[in-house]
Design a protein around this motif. Structure first.
Motif, PDB file in Angstrom:
ATOM      1  N   TYR A 280       0.817  -1.214   0.000  1.00  0.00           N
ATOM      2  CA  TYR A 280       0.000   0.000   0.000  1.00  0.00           C
ATOM      3  C   TYR A 280       0.852   1.266   0.000  1.00  0.00           C
ATOM      4  O   TYR A 280       0.392   2.326  -0.396  1.00  0.00           O
ATOM      5  CB  TYR A 280      -0.932   0.004   1.221  1.00  0.00           C
ATOM      6  N   GLY A 334     -16.515   1.509   1.739  1.00  0.00           N
ATOM      7  CA  GLY A 334     -15.104   1.155   1.626  1.00  0.00           C
ATOM      8  C   GLY A 334     -14.813  -0.330   1.744  1.00  0.00           C
ATOM      9  O   GLY A 334     -14.102  -0.890   0.905  1.00  0.00           O
ATOM     10  N   THR A 337     -15.868  -1.878  -1.685  1.00  0.00           N
ATOM     11  CA  THR A 337     -15.150  -1.429  -2.881  1.00  0.00           C
ATOM     12  C   THR A 337     -13.640  -1.459  -2.717  1.00  0.00           C
ATOM     13  O   THR A 337     -12.902  -1.513  -3.703  1.00  0.00           O
ATOM     14  CB  THR A 337     -15.579  -0.001  -3.241  1.00  0.00           C
ATOM     15  N   GLY A 338     -13.185  -1.390  -1.482  1.00  0.00           N
ATOM     16  CA  GLY A 338     -11.746  -1.322  -1.213  1.00  0.00           C
ATOM     17  C   GLY A 338     -11.174   0.068  -1.325  1.00  0.00           C
ATOM     18  O   GLY A 338      -9.968   0.260  -1.114  1.00  0.00           O
ATOM     19  N   ILE A 339     -12.021   1.056  -1.656  1.00  0.00           N
ATOM     20  CA  ILE A 339     -11.526   2.413  -1.875  1.00  0.00           C
ATOM     21  C   ILE A 339     -11.158   3.074  -0.549  1.00  0.00           C
ATOM     22  O   ILE A 339     -11.924   3.048   0.410  1.00  0.00           O
ATOM     23  CB  ILE A 339     -12.581   3.257  -2.615  1.00  0.00           C
ATOM     24  N   GLN A 398      -5.921   5.133  -2.513  1.00  0.00           N
ATOM     25  CA  GLN A 398      -5.392   3.781  -2.619  1.00  0.00           C
ATOM     26  C   GLN A 398      -6.552   2.790  -2.499  1.00  0.00           C
ATOM     27  O   GLN A 398      -7.623   3.145  -1.982  1.00  0.00           O
ATOM     28  CB  GLN A 398      -4.340   3.524  -1.527  1.00  0.00           C
ATOM     29  N   ASN A 399      -6.354   1.572  -2.989  1.00  0.00           N
ATOM     30  CA  ASN A 399      -7.381   0.543  -2.904  1.00  0.00           C
ATOM     31  C   ASN A 399      -6.789  -0.684  -2.240  1.00  0.00           C
ATOM     32  O   ASN A 399      -5.746  -1.194  -2.692  1.00  0.00           O
ATOM     33  CB  ASN A 399      -7.911   0.192  -4.298  1.00  0.00           C
TER      34      ASN A 399
END
Length: 701
Positions: A280, A334, A337-339, A398-399
């Motif tokens: 990340y 989040g 979606t992982g956002i 970041q995701n």
């Protein structure tokens, strides 16, 4: 509790006969240290995971049966069998050791018995010099790793009651050593080293052991790579029958990239542990360290049983560190979606320095048929932390499920925070009496006068206190021992960890207390140990306002057991387990009282075994199982870190050549099932490393 037999390190052997003598007689009848050289090859005897003696602190070359505390000794034979490359692989053989708040690819922040091992007070070189564990400690030039568990104030002064990690340098012995080796792993790491040991002079009075190592480092985390170097020398000079000198010098450097962690608020929202290959942090976000350790020692025999010892040392470390913590932009969408985003800081100028001095007078005195081993000493540790400029950068998208590449050079730094330096001076005067009552009983009493001075921005203070020690060791037979000890110690209350509002603040020291009762017995060619312990200490935790505070009491109570050595000529084992109940009390928060201390597994254990068939004595196959129980990540026990088990497999073969030459080939696999797990607790979380396969080839001349 772990430093009770101080005088035994520089005085006579134990009350009951040990399987292997811990000392020898000099020309004048005085007692001198027996050389410890585990690399001496005995015909017909195979390397053993069992250790007869310990070297940590005052226990230098003392029989392990006479040490009144829990101690784990990871011998060179065990380190080699596991293909260990650092302290993380070494200490996984000790039950209840976890990590906290830092990535295992950058540095090791160990926790033992549920208590953090302070990076600047709880790590020692040759039982003496405080080395700085902000730079990963290399073990290529080490003969063994020891973990002396619990309170250790009498000899070491201010340190947390988790334990002392001691790394013992390789030294020249009676057998010449010339070894060249190469190693690497399936990720693409490759390195090589040289180990040379010789004694010389008309009477063999000089000894030199030189080690060098260099490698390119790759990790299972995408884009996280770097390099590391090591150069060291251990020098010995027997000047006369009375005077001996030792000098150790080592310099090591490591440069890798920061992989990025996951903030607590984000980690608690995840339904599964993220991919261990994900990174990340920005590309080329640095984690670079430089460390130098210098330790000198002189021993002089005054006559009879009395002797003097003086030691002085210097440990320096410099670190450049970039942090990157992931958090979700939205707590509702989040996790699906992982956002999210990363935020953090960069500190290019972290510099630390430890200055060490110690002087001791030891000897024997007989009174009314009782032999007293006496020790009087003074020690001074001066710790210097220079001012640090911490630069924070604006959050970047970041995701967590599909990380994007972010350039470190593109970060926009918005604020600079000065973290003021500090100077801590820990001065101790101590005295110890070990009374031999008959042939089976040792009575132990000692006290340390602690004078602790701190100079930091806006506040200077001095703490003065007494820390007593008392205990008893009973040797029913030459192969068994029982003990009970009580000890008090002054410990650092800690530094506010990364991610907290008061990050970097140093809290005032507090007093901790410990009792321990245990026993040991030799079984076949192995040593079995069992111990109960209880530690009462001030409770440090992160409160609801994200401040690291010390408030209330933590009670750490548990039982440890281990079996280490050769059960048969073909089978060597290292087995250990721990039950720990760590409880918060008197916190002032009703909902928190009675809950577990964070990052403390109730159960932990490991099993490692190596088998060498009788028909193929030069071939060995091994396997390990390492278990860490469920932990809670926060003081209110709302976020669980699931229990996990990892497995290892390995094999080695020694190809014998002409004369004494031989090539040893090794292959070792860790986490062979590719288990996903949280490797750390604390305020920032890191995923455990994915499957690793390491290999090496080593040639003896």
């Amino acid at each position: 509790m772990n430093i009770l037999l101080i005088a035994a390190a520089v005085a006579a052997p134990s009350a009951a006969p040990a399987p292997e003598p811990a000392s020898e007689q000099g020309a004048g009848g005085e007692t001198v240290e027996r050389k410890l050289d585990e690399e001496i090859v005995v015909i017909g005897q195979r390397p053993s995971f069992k250790t007869e003696v310990v070297q940590v602190g005052a226990f230098r070359n003392q029989s392990i049966l006479d040490t009144p505390s829990s101690i784990a000794v990871i011998s060179r034979a065990l380190l080699d069998a596991q293909g260990a490359t650092g302290l993380e692989e070494a200490l996984r053989n000790t039950p209840g050791v976890t990590q906290q708040a830092t990535s295992p690819t950058t540095s090791n922040n160990f926790v033992n018995r549920g208590v953090l091992m302070n990076a600047r007070t709880n790590y020692r070189l040759n039982g003496a010099l405080q080395i700085i564990n902000l730079s990963p400690v290399p073990i290529e030039n080490k003969q063994r790793v020891e973990l002396l568990k619990g309170v250790s104030a009498l000899y070491y002064g201010l340190s947390t009651p988790s334990g002392i990690v001691n790394v013992v340098a390789k030294r020249a012995g009676d057998r010449p050593v010339t070894n060249v080796y190469v190693n690497g792993d399936a990720e693409g790491s490759v390195g090589g080293g040289l180990d040379i040991g010789r004694t010389f002079g008309p009477d063999g009075q000089f000894g030199v052991r030189l080690n060098g190592y260099a490698s390119h480092v790759e990790t299972p985390i995408d884009g996280v790579d770097g390099y590391r170097y090591l150069a060291s020398g251990a020098f010995d000079w027997q000047v006369s029958e009375r005077l001996s000198l030792k000098l150790d010098v080592e310099h090591y450097r490591r440069a890798t990239d920061e992989p990025g962690g996951i903030a607590l608020a984000a980690a608690r929202l995840l339904t599964e542990i993220p991919d261990p290959h994900h990174r990340y942090a920005p590309a080329d976000a640095p984690y670079r360290t430089w460390s130098t350790n210098i330790l000198g020692r002189a021993d002089y025999v005054l006559g009879g049983s009395w002797s003097l010892r003086a030691e002085a040392g210097l440990a320096t470390s410099r670190r450049q560190r970039s942090r990157a913590d992931f958090s979700f932009t939205s707590t509702t969408t989040g996790p699906t979606t992982g956002i999210g985003r990363i935020s953090g800081n960069y500190t290019p100028d972290q510099e630390y320095r430890n200055e060490y001095l110690r002087a001791e007078l030891a000897g024997k005195l007989d009174t009314f048929g009782i032999e007293h081993e006496l020790l009087f000493g003074v020690a001074r540790n001066r710790q210097i932390q220079k001012d640090q400029n911490q630069r924070s950068y604006a959050a970047v998208a970041q995701n967590i499920y599909d990380p994007v590449r972010i350039s470190f050079d593109d970060l926009v730094f918005t604020t600079t925070r000065l973290q003021p330096g500090s100077v801590n001076i820990d001065t101790g005067l101590y005295a110890l009496d070990i009374a031999h009552v008959g042939e089976k009983i040792l009575l132990i009493g000692g006290v340390r006068r602690v004078i602790y001075d701190t100079e930091e921005a806006g506040e200077d203070y001095t703490i003065k206190t007494w820390t007593p020690t008392a205990g008893i060791v009973f040797r029913p037979t030459p192969k068994t021992s029982l003990y009970f000890t009580y000890i008090e110690g002054l410990e650092s209350a800690g530094t506010a960890p990364a991610g907290t509002e008061n990050e970097g603040d140093i809290l005032r020291p507090v007093v901790s207390k410990q009792i321990e009762a245990g026993g040991r017995i030799e079984v076949l060619g192995a040593l079995a140990s069992l111990a109960y312990f209880r530690i009462d200490r001030a409770l440090g935790y992160i409160d609801a306002d994200n401040l690291y505070v010390v408030d209330g009491t933590a009670i750490h109570e548990g039982v440890e057991a281990s079996l280490q050595g050769n059960l048969t000529p073909q089978l060597s084992v290292a087995i250990a387990g721990q039950y720990l109940k760590a409880t918060q009390r008197d916190t002032g928060v009703a909902a928190q009282n009675g809950l577990r201390v964070d990052n403390t597994p109730r159960w932990g254990g490991s099993v490692f075994a190596e088998y060498r068939p009788e028909a193929l004595p030069d071939f060995g196959i091994n396997g390990g199982v390492y278990y860490t129980g469920l932990r809670y990540a926060d003081a209110l026990n709302t976020f669980e870190l699931p229990a996990y088990t990892t497995y290892s497999l390995g094999a080695n073969y020694k190809l014998r050549l002409d004369g004494e030459r031989a090539i040893t080939f090794r292959v070792n696999g860790d986490n062979i099932t590719n288990k996903r797990y949280w490797s750390t607790g604390g305020s920032v979380f890191y995923v455990g490393l994915a499957r690793q396969v390491r290999f090496s080839a080593s040639m003896d001349f």
